[in-house]
Write an enzyme that holds these catalytic residues in place. Sequence first.
Site, PDB file in Angstrom:
ATOM      1  N   ALA A  21       0.847  -1.206   0.000  1.00  0.00           N
ATOM      2  CA  ALA A  21       0.000   0.000   0.000  1.00  0.00           C
ATOM      3  C   ALA A  21       0.873   1.244   0.000  1.00  0.00           C
ATOM      4  O   ALA A  21       2.075   1.186   0.274  1.00  0.00           O
ATOM      5  CB  ALA A  21      -0.910   0.020   1.228  1.00  0.00           C
ATOM      6  N   THR A  33       1.534   4.086   2.181  1.00  0.00           N
ATOM      7  CA  THR A  33       1.297   4.274   3.610  1.00  0.00           C
ATOM      8  C   THR A  33       1.873   5.565   4.187  1.00  0.00           C
ATOM      9  O   THR A  33       1.832   5.765   5.398  1.00  0.00           O
ATOM     10  CB  THR A  33       1.871   3.085   4.405  1.00  0.00           C
ATOM     11  OG1 THR A  33       3.274   2.965   4.111  1.00  0.00           O
ATOM     12  CG2 THR A  33       1.163   1.794   4.034  1.00  0.00           C
ATOM     13  N   TYR A  72      -5.076   9.629   2.917  1.00  0.00           N
ATOM     14  CA  TYR A  72      -4.752   8.203   3.066  1.00  0.00           C
ATOM     15  C   TYR A  72      -6.010   7.402   3.375  1.00  0.00           C
ATOM     16  O   TYR A  72      -6.285   6.376   2.740  1.00  0.00           O
ATOM     17  CB  TYR A  72      -3.702   8.020   4.158  1.00  0.00           C
ATOM     18  CG  TYR A  72      -3.490   6.585   4.574  1.00  0.00           C
ATOM     19  CD1 TYR A  72      -2.852   5.688   3.725  1.00  0.00           C
ATOM     20  CD2 TYR A  72      -3.923   6.137   5.818  1.00  0.00           C
ATOM     21  CE1 TYR A  72      -2.658   4.359   4.105  1.00  0.00           C
ATOM     22  CE2 TYR A  72      -3.727   4.819   6.211  1.00  0.00           C
ATOM     23  CZ  TYR A  72      -3.105   3.935   5.354  1.00  0.00           C
ATOM     24  OH  TYR A  72      -2.918   2.629   5.732  1.00  0.00           O
TER      25      TYR A  72
END
Length: 283
Positions: free
Chosen positions: A56, A58, A121
């Site tokens: 991902a 992050t 995010y």
Amino acid sequence: MKDMLVFGQTGQVARELAHHAGMRCLSRTEADLAEPAACAAAIRAHAPRAVINAAAYTAVDKAESEEALAHRINAEAPGAMARACADLDIPFIQLSTDYVFDGAGTAPRAPAEPTGPLNAYGRTKLAGERAVLAAGGPHAVLRTSWVVSAYGSNFVKTMLRLGKSRDRITVVADQIGGPTPARDIAAACIKIAETLIAEPANSGIYHFAGSPDTSWAGFARETFAQAGIACEVVDIPTSDYPTPAARPLNSRLDCSLLEPVFGLSRPDWRQGLRDILHDLGEI
């Protein structure tokens, strides 16, 4: 387990899957999440029994200025992976985050509760969840929080570095959540994948976080206590530690669905912390 495919190679959970379970973990050169079609092609090429996405974007603060890239990695790529898995009728496990919630209140959030991310995010991870569900294949979205391990950059390693160089540090005390060892997340992903291979009807969104809930300051104190570091931790509010991306104050997750479906209970993060400190040679 070796017939499962993992996206990610350098992240904390991926490294635990590779090290302790010997799983096939794809690097960025083998499958770049910034190229969703390539990720789907990798799944079709390997034809595994299940797929775990442990990769991902992050960088929470950096995502505020790179939301388009974060969306491609955190939403478009998982969507493409999930559709490829649906075509092959194999389970897809997507790791997600407590950051999909707004952090209001003090009660643990259940999987079905309304979401409301505070930052880019969180928005991109929520979009990824929705893409996985829309694919229609066997799946599990596993939301977790405050991931730590002996690998990479994380809170425990930062506290060890600061605690050894200072007599006193300030740490946020009004954000509450469950620190979660990456090793426990890895084991949970494997168990969930194995269950979904046999029982795809158990697809859905689940929560998995360490117990007991604590603050970042409480986590720091326990880290110093176990490592034998004499550093004072002074509580401060989030308002005294401004960051580009807003953080939720309440990161408590209701993990009760995991026990009846997968036989998984919340891990004690304090034991996980001991294992991490042992791996790092601190105890």
